[in-house]
Design a protein around this motif. Structure first.
Motif, PDB file in Angstrom:
ATOM      1  N   CYS A 257      25.968 -17.614  -6.579  1.00  0.00           N
ATOM      2  CA  CYS A 257      25.259 -16.342  -6.722  1.00  0.00           C
ATOM      3  C   CYS A 257      25.740 -15.325  -5.697  1.00  0.00           C
ATOM      4  O   CYS A 257      25.904 -14.133  -6.014  1.00  0.00           O
ATOM      5  CB  CYS A 257      23.752 -16.544  -6.580  1.00  0.00           C
ATOM      6  SG  CYS A 257      22.943 -17.259  -8.022  1.00  0.00           S
ATOM      7  N   SER A 258      25.971 -15.773  -4.471  1.00  0.00           N
ATOM      8  CA  SER A 258      26.405 -14.840  -3.425  1.00  0.00           C
ATOM      9  C   SER A 258      27.757 -14.213  -3.773  1.00  0.00           C
ATOM     10  O   SER A 258      27.958 -13.003  -3.602  1.00  0.00           O
ATOM     11  CB  SER A 258      26.473 -15.546  -2.065  1.00  0.00           C
ATOM     12  OG  SER A 258      27.494 -16.524  -2.044  1.00  0.00           O
ATOM     13  N   TRP A 259      28.692 -15.023  -4.279  1.00  0.00           N
ATOM     14  CA  TRP A 259      30.003 -14.490  -4.665  1.00  0.00           C
ATOM     15  C   TRP A 259      29.894 -13.535  -5.853  1.00  0.00           C
ATOM     16  O   TRP A 259      30.507 -12.467  -5.871  1.00  0.00           O
ATOM     17  CB  TRP A 259      30.954 -15.634  -4.999  1.00  0.00           C
ATOM     18  CG  TRP A 259      31.565 -16.289  -3.808  1.00  0.00           C
ATOM     19  CD1 TRP A 259      31.272 -17.521  -3.292  1.00  0.00           C
ATOM     20  CD2 TRP A 259      32.593 -15.744  -2.959  1.00  0.00           C
ATOM     21  NE1 TRP A 259      32.041 -17.779  -2.174  1.00  0.00           N
ATOM     22  CE2 TRP A 259      32.869 -16.705  -1.949  1.00  0.00           C
ATOM     23  CE3 TRP A 259      33.301 -14.559  -2.950  1.00  0.00           C
ATOM     24  CZ2 TRP A 259      33.817 -16.502  -0.961  1.00  0.00           C
ATOM     25  CZ3 TRP A 259      34.250 -14.336  -1.964  1.00  0.00           C
ATOM     26  CH2 TRP A 259      34.503 -15.309  -0.972  1.00  0.00           C
ATOM     27  N   ILE A 260      29.129 -13.932  -6.866  1.00  0.00           N
ATOM     28  CA  ILE A 260      29.009 -13.097  -8.068  1.00  0.00           C
ATOM     29  C   ILE A 260      28.293 -11.792  -7.744  1.00  0.00           C
ATOM     30  O   ILE A 260      28.690 -10.711  -8.209  1.00  0.00           O
ATOM     31  CB  ILE A 260      28.268 -13.859  -9.184  1.00  0.00           C
ATOM     32  CG1 ILE A 260      29.061 -15.104  -9.602  1.00  0.00           C
ATOM     33  CG2 ILE A 260      28.055 -12.954 -10.401  1.00  0.00           C
ATOM     34  CD1 ILE A 260      28.311 -16.023 -10.541  1.00  0.00           C
ATOM     35  N   MET A 261      27.252 -11.860  -6.924  1.00  0.00           N
ATOM     36  CA  MET A 261      26.528 -10.647  -6.558  1.00  0.00           C
ATOM     37  C   MET A 261      27.396  -9.705  -5.719  1.00  0.00           C
ATOM     38  O   MET A 261      27.311  -8.482  -5.846  1.00  0.00           O
ATOM     39  CB  MET A 261      25.239 -11.002  -5.814  1.00  0.00           C
ATOM     40  CG  MET A 261      24.218 -11.714  -6.682  1.00  0.00           C
ATOM     41  SD  MET A 261      22.755 -12.278  -5.793  1.00  0.00           S
ATOM     42  CE  MET A 261      21.825 -10.753  -5.706  1.00  0.00           C
TER      43      MET A 261
END
Length: 389
Positions: A257-261
């Motif tokens: 999630c951190s990378w995609i966000m």
């Protein structure tokens, strides 16, 4: 002494059951009024706002928060991350109920709901985005139903049917990812037809891309949020495998999630530059846009990264709820808050209590059905006869 469930000695008049019962009764009354007296009797919709909270929340938010089904199954079966296997069934169940309730909620919003299948089987509007969305949702709902049947077959001891569906896991997963890619993006494309109505900070030719990318971290965040609630209420139903893998699922999803966000944030800024909309950031609407982007994208992104790096499970679980609220805010901004932004406040739409009541009714039904299924079928544990299969 309150009423007791048969054979358990436990009272059924718990606060949750009482509140849920009241919501269901009120919802049934509102539903009866809507279908007897017409949609105008229960909504504040008008010519300026033909779509209201039933579209913004029940459909747009319902679909994006049900995206955990395709993200989790793809991670496990397509990318071979078997450590997420225990999260697949809960994610698929949540996704199936989410899509089923989206269709159910549409019954209230359509003027003639009995004609919902009409464009699919009789008059194909193949040039319409709504046709594409409807077709993909219809097909994906059926895919989710089939993917969810092994737990039902295991419960009934239908081994041959369970084995047959199990062999279809990979093709069903691939089909689910393809269909999800299409309709998640197409929901954003719906608003491309309203360039004069959606505020320029939320309107973009890249809306389909924004909707699809955001569905990935929204779906995984919903899986984490649902897992948090499930661990509190249904911990006793979970086997050792599920409990052992749950932390790994949380850490892995938080990192993803951190990378995609982070990518989503960068793409939104690049789109702003490409479309040269910097001047709008100096207005009140610009402040609201920054609140969404900084407060509900950048900050949760950083929190997820810290939680994954430091193995901070409580932080990850709180961030999951934070992100879910952020994605709801985004969908409301596109479809309601920044829609008809130029109208005076006297002409703005605000949902009626009946509209809010129906939305609560739909969500409550989903929670009740979810609770019934997980307490009667092998969702949080492997059936003894099928372990390792």
């Amino acid at each position: 002494m309150g009423a007791q469930a048969k054979g358990t000695g436990k009272s059924v008049l718990t606060p949750f059951n009482v509140i849920a019962g009241i919501i269901v009764i009120i919802g049934l009354v509102i539903a009866g009024t809507r279908f007897y007296s017409g949609i105008g009797s229960v909504t504040n919709l008008d010519n300026n706002y033909p779509w209201g909270i039933w579209i913004s929340f029940d459909l747009l938010c319902g679909v994006v928060l049900a995206a955990g089904g395709y993200t989790t199954s793809a991670a496990c079966y397509i990318f071979g991350m078997k450590r997420y296997h225990s999260a697949v069934r809960p994610a698929l169940l949540t996704a199936f109920l989410g899509y089923a309730l989206v269709v159910f909620a549409l019954m209230f919003d359509l003027g003639r709901p009995w004609r919902l299948p009409y464009p699919l089987f009789y008059s194909h509007g193949t040039s319409s985005l709504l046709f594409e969305v409807g077709l993909c949702v219809f097909l994906y709902l059926n895919v989710l139903f089939v993917e969810s049947t092994p737990a039902f077959f295991e419960r009934l001891g239908l081994k041959k049917l369970r084995h047959f569906v199990h062999k279809l896991t990979l093709p069903l997963t691939i089909l689910g990812v393809v269909l999800s890619t299409m309709h998640q993006s197409s929901l954003g494309a719906l608003y491309l037809i309203a360039p004069s109505k959606v505020h320029p900070l939320w309107y973009s030719i890249y809306l389909p891309l924004f909707f699809f990318i955001s569905s990935m971290f929204a779906g995984m965040s919903m899986v984490l949020f649902e897992s948090t609630l499930a661990h509190k209420k249904f911990h006793h139903l979970m086997d050792e495998t599920h409990l052992r893998q749950s932390n790994g699922v949380a850490f892995g999803f938080a990192k993803a999630c951190s990378w995609i966000m982070a990518g989503y944030f960068v793409i939104k800024i690049l789109a702003l530059a490409v479309e040269n909309k910097w001047s709008y950031l100096l207005t009140g609407w610009g402040l609201w846009w920054w609140i969404e982007m900084i407060g509900f994208v950048a900050m949760p992104c950083i929190a997820y990264a810290i939680g994954a790096r430091e193995k901070n499970l409580p932080l990850i679980r709180r961030t999951a709820l934070w992100t879910v609220l952020g994605i709801i805010l985004n969908r409301f901004n596109v479809s309601l808050v920044a829609y008809n932004w130029f109208l005076p406040s006297s002409q703005k739409y605000f949902p009626s209590m009946s509209e809010i009541g129906i939305s609560l009714f739909v969500v409550t039904l989903g929670v009740l059905v979810y609770r019934f299924i997980v307490t009667h079928m092998p969702i949080f544990y492997e059936h003894p006869e099928y372990k390792g299969h």
